[in-house]
Design a protein around this motif. Structure first.
Motif, PDB file in Angstrom:
ATOM      1  N   THR A  24       0.878  -1.139   0.003  1.00 49.62           N
ATOM      2  CA  THR A  24       0.029   0.095   0.154  1.00 49.62           C
ATOM      3  C   THR A  24       0.894   1.259  -0.122  1.00 49.62           C
ATOM      4  O   THR A  24       0.815   2.144  -0.598  1.00 49.62           O
ATOM      5  CB  THR A  24      -1.023   0.104   1.184  1.00 49.62           C
ATOM      6  OG1 THR A  24      -1.635  -1.203   1.142  1.00 49.62           O
ATOM      7  CG2 THR A  24      -1.853   1.221   1.164  1.00 49.62           C
ATOM      8  N   ASN A  25       1.821   1.283   0.702  1.00 44.67           N
ATOM      9  CA  ASN A  25       2.585   2.523   0.858  1.00 44.67           C
ATOM     10  C   ASN A  25       3.382   2.591  -0.089  1.00 44.67           C
ATOM     11  O   ASN A  25       3.733   3.902  -0.765  1.00 44.67           O
ATOM     12  CB  ASN A  25       3.596   2.232   1.921  1.00 44.67           C
ATOM     13  CG  ASN A  25       3.209   2.287   3.586  1.00 44.67           C
ATOM     14  OD1 ASN A  25       2.217   3.073   3.650  1.00 44.67           O
ATOM     15  ND2 ASN A  25       3.725   1.675   4.582  1.00 44.67           N
ATOM     16  N   ALA A  26       3.845   1.590  -1.087  1.00 45.87           N
ATOM     17  CA  ALA A  26       4.708   1.771  -2.439  1.00 45.87           C
ATOM     18  C   ALA A  26       3.848   2.175  -3.222  1.00 45.87           C
ATOM     19  O   ALA A  26       4.128   3.404  -4.290  1.00 45.87           O
ATOM     20  CB  ALA A  26       5.448   0.170  -2.787  1.00 45.87           C
ATOM     21  N   LEU A  27       2.697   1.605  -3.304  1.00 42.67           N
ATOM     22  CA  LEU A  27       1.532   2.367  -4.545  1.00 42.67           C
ATOM     23  C   LEU A  27       1.496   3.740  -4.238  1.00 42.67           C
ATOM     24  O   LEU A  27       1.397   4.686  -5.135  1.00 42.67           O
ATOM     25  CB  LEU A  27       0.351   1.555  -4.574  1.00 42.67           C
ATOM     26  CG  LEU A  27       0.357   0.104  -5.056  1.00 42.67           C
ATOM     27  CD1 LEU A  27      -0.917  -0.569  -5.324  1.00 42.67           C
ATOM     28  CD2 LEU A  27       1.062   0.009  -6.657  1.00 42.67           C
ATOM     29  N   ARG A  28       1.116   3.917  -2.863  1.00 41.21           N
ATOM     30  CA  ARG A  28       0.662   5.373  -2.673  1.00 41.21           C
ATOM     31  C   ARG A  28       1.857   6.313  -2.951  1.00 41.21           C
ATOM     32  O   ARG A  28       1.708   7.655  -3.366  1.00 41.21           O
ATOM     33  CB  ARG A  28       0.531   5.583  -1.118  1.00 41.21           C
ATOM     34  CG  ARG A  28       0.065   6.990  -0.647  1.00 41.21           C
ATOM     35  CD  ARG A  28       0.132   7.237   0.792  1.00 41.21           C
ATOM     36  NE  ARG A  28      -0.960   6.631   1.486  1.00 41.21           N
ATOM     37  CZ  ARG A  28      -0.942   5.499   2.170  1.00 41.21           C
ATOM     38  NH1 ARG A  28       0.376   5.094   2.586  1.00 41.21           N
ATOM     39  NH2 ARG A  28      -2.065   4.817   2.571  1.00 41.21           N
ATOM     40  N   ASP A  29       3.238   6.300  -2.597  1.00 38.51           N
ATOM     41  CA  ASP A  29       4.420   6.924  -3.116  1.00 38.51           C
ATOM     42  C   ASP A  29       4.935   6.562  -4.378  1.00 38.51           C
ATOM     43  O   ASP A  29       6.092   7.431  -4.703  1.00 38.51           O
ATOM     44  CB  ASP A  29       5.331   6.604  -1.848  1.00 38.51           C
ATOM     45  CG  ASP A  29       5.011   6.803  -0.467  1.00 38.51           C
ATOM     46  OD1 ASP A  29       3.868   7.432  -0.193  1.00 38.51           O
ATOM     47  OD2 ASP A  29       5.536   6.106   0.478  1.00 38.51           O
ATOM     48  N   GLY A  30       4.415   5.848  -5.175  1.00 42.10           N
ATOM     49  CA  GLY A  30       4.934   5.578  -6.374  1.00 42.10           C
ATOM     50  C   GLY A  30       6.420   4.974  -6.407  1.00 42.10           C
ATOM     51  O   GLY A  30       7.288   5.165  -7.161  1.00 42.10           O
ATOM     52  N   LYS A  31       6.543   3.935  -5.334  1.00 46.38           N
ATOM     53  CA  LYS A  31       7.824   3.462  -5.001  1.00 46.38           C
ATOM     54  C   LYS A  31       7.941   2.233  -6.223  1.00 46.38           C
ATOM     55  O   LYS A  31       6.923   1.320  -6.052  1.00 46.38           O
ATOM     56  CB  LYS A  31       7.979   2.882  -3.757  1.00 46.38           C
ATOM     57  CG  LYS A  31       9.283   2.182  -3.529  1.00 46.38           C
ATOM     58  CD  LYS A  31       9.362   1.697  -1.784  1.00 46.38           C
ATOM     59  CE  LYS A  31      10.505   0.713  -1.534  1.00 46.38           C
ATOM     60  NZ  LYS A  31      10.608   0.189  -0.341  1.00 46.38           N
ATOM     61  N   SER A  32       9.068   2.132  -6.745  1.00 50.13           N
ATOM     62  CA  SER A  32       9.293   0.849  -7.849  1.00 50.13           C
ATOM     63  C   SER A  32       9.765  -0.122  -7.180  1.00 50.13           C
ATOM     64  O   SER A  32      10.645  -0.123  -6.258  1.00 50.13           O
ATOM     65  CB  SER A  32      10.121   1.498  -9.045  1.00 50.13           C
ATOM     66  OG  SER A  32      10.351   0.359  -9.979  1.00 50.13           O
ATOM     67  N   GLY A  33       9.408  -1.520  -7.634  1.00 52.97           N
ATOM     68  CA  GLY A  33      10.051  -2.518  -7.133  1.00 52.97           C
ATOM     69  C   GLY A  33      10.917  -3.081  -8.495  1.00 52.97           C
ATOM     70  O   GLY A  33      10.937  -4.468  -8.598  1.00 52.97           O
ATOM     71  N   ILE A  34      11.219  -2.340  -9.583  1.00 51.10           N
ATOM     72  CA  ILE A  34      11.749  -2.853 -10.845  1.00 51.10           C
ATOM     73  C   ILE A  34      13.149  -2.746 -10.285  1.00 51.10           C
ATOM     74  O   ILE A  34      13.805  -1.551 -10.081  1.00 51.10           O
ATOM     75  CB  ILE A  34      11.375  -2.229 -11.946  1.00 51.10           C
ATOM     76  CG1 ILE A  34       9.490  -2.449 -12.302  1.00 51.10           C
ATOM     77  CG2 ILE A  34      12.014  -2.687 -13.352  1.00 51.10           C
ATOM     78  CD1 ILE A  34       8.987  -1.652 -13.309  1.00 51.10           C
TER      79      ILE A  34
END
Length: 427
Positions: A24-34
């Motif tokens: 949730t936090n990653a989607l909210r902050d636009g944090k990439s997992g690539i």
């Protein structure tokens, strides 16, 4: 019988977050997992970036017994069990400790290719005439239904326990299949989701097709660019998403927290006719899928406030927007908000639909609409169809009532599901 169906549990094992909080936090902050993958560089791949969940070895003890971990070399099963067990727990459900299966609860968990690394390991042992070293779990880790079998056994489910497989449509299709089973009164609770393996043996075929970006190996977080004029192809990903679907009556009896209601949807195929092919969508079928999803859900096209698209960061993004616009008969500023999570997780293949369904549903709980990343240069043809204001670049405070989510897969197959905010009735 046509019963109402709600979502009471969510679980996720994604490239940008393992567990609901991190995801949730990653989607909210636009944090990439690539991330850059050194193994792909060693193998001389053109695209050397991918999305892969970061699963710490020590957490496996929370999901697998020591016996199950022995020889475990199927990343898809690892991801799927983590997401599935977490979703079950999130729904407030316990693992069945009885000697008798729970006849009202089932598992419908999909995949595309499962246990590729384990299969390769097995091939080498067979070729080296070391068959006896294969181990007793080789078949379980490489059969497509291995993931649903693992989850069904861990949870003790006695209703339908099966695996679906429809390429990139798998996860979204599974939600609708589980919904239909509960709505028809054939089950009370279904765990649904999908998973996809990591690694070069899964991603290599796509690299060979030259449909992956090759110019972002030094800047991996910029590589996946849905809706963008500078998109160069999709970034491969992996992981799993899971949702617990339950009859409204069962959820209310348990006092379960409800994330959203599943209103219905549609699954179809373009038959690889017209524009459709093994790798390209038939627009007539895509539009029909969306329209029928609206009709089957008992809403109107104007009721849809937001869309989570398939939107893979290829040239087909323009066509997808055109199909949504035509199917809903909405354009310009009247078009719903739309987002794609592939900018931060890549295209997770068979796991894409379920991971993205989890993200879509989370927006109801959070009261937000997750932003798009890497589309500062929205494709001009897209801007010719819809207003740029409907493509948020950052997460917005927003309380959607109805969201549509669709997936379109190789083989010219389509699925569209309609989610609705759940509101307790005032008696």
């Amino acid at each position: 019988m046509d019963r109402r169906v709600v979502i009471t549990g969510l679980g996720v094992c994604a490239p940008n977050g393992v567990g609901l909080s991190d995801f949730t936090n990653a989607l909210r902050d636009g944090k990439s997992g690539i991330r850059f993958q050194s193994k792909l560089e060693e193998l001389d791949f053109g695209c050397q970036v991918a999305g892969e969940p970061l699963v710490k070895d020590n957490i496996l003890n929370n999901y697998f017994t020591p016996l199950q971990q022995r020889g475990l070399n199927a990343t898809g099963i690892v991801y799927g069990v983590i997401a599935g067990v977490d979703a079950w727990s999130d729904a407030g459900l316990d693992k069945n400790a009885s000697d008798e299966p729970d006849w009202e609860r089932g598992v419908l968990f999909g995949t595309g290719i499962l246990g590729v690394d384990k299969f390769r390991e097995s091939i080498h042992l067979v070729d080296d005439k070391q068959v006896r070293r294969l181990g007793s779990t080789t078949v379980l880790q490489t059969m497509a239904s291995g993931i649903s079998a693992y989850l069904g056994g861990i949870l003790g489910c006695g209703n339908q326990v099966t695996t679906n497989s429809s390429a990139c449509t798998t996860g979204t299709e599974g939600v609708l299949m589980a919904y239909e089973r509960i709505a028809a009164g054939k089950a009370e609770i279904m765990l649904t989701g999908s998973c996809s393996d990591s690694g070069p043996y899964v991603w290599g075929g796509f690299d060979a097709m030259r449909i992956l970006p090759r110019t972002y190996n030094d800047t991996p977080s910029k590589a996946s660019r849905p809706l963008s004029a500078s998109a160069k192809g999709f970034v491969p990903g992996s992981g799993a998403g899971a949702l617990v679907l339950e009859s409204l009556n069962s959820a209310q009896k348990r006092g379960a927290r409800i994330y959203a209601e599943v209103l219905g949807g549609e699954i179809n195929s373009g038959g690889q006719r017209g524009e459709g092919s093994m790798t390209a969508p038939n627009s007539v079928a895509v539009q029909r899928c969306i329209r029928n999803a609206v009709i089957n859900s008992g809403i109107t096209a104007n009721d849809i406030e937001a869309i989570n698209g398939h939107l893979t960061a290829t040239s087909k993004d323009v066509l997808e927007i055109a199909n949504w616009s035509a199917a809903l008969d909405r354009e310009g500023v009247s078009f719903p908000y739309i987002n794609s999570f592939k900018g931060t997780i890549g295209h997770c293949l068979a796991a894409a639909g379920s991971i993205e369904c989890v993200g879509t549903v989370l927006q109801f709980r959070e009261g937000i609409l997750f932003g798009n990343v890497n589309c500062e240069d929205v494709h001009p043809e897209i801007l010719g169809l819809i207003s740029g204001t409907k493509i948020p670049h950052k997460t917005l405070p927003f309380h959607p009532k109805i969201i549509a989510k669709a997936s379109f897969g190789f083989g010219d197959v389509n699925a569209c599901v309609i989610f609705k905010e759940f509101q307790k009735e005032v008696i």
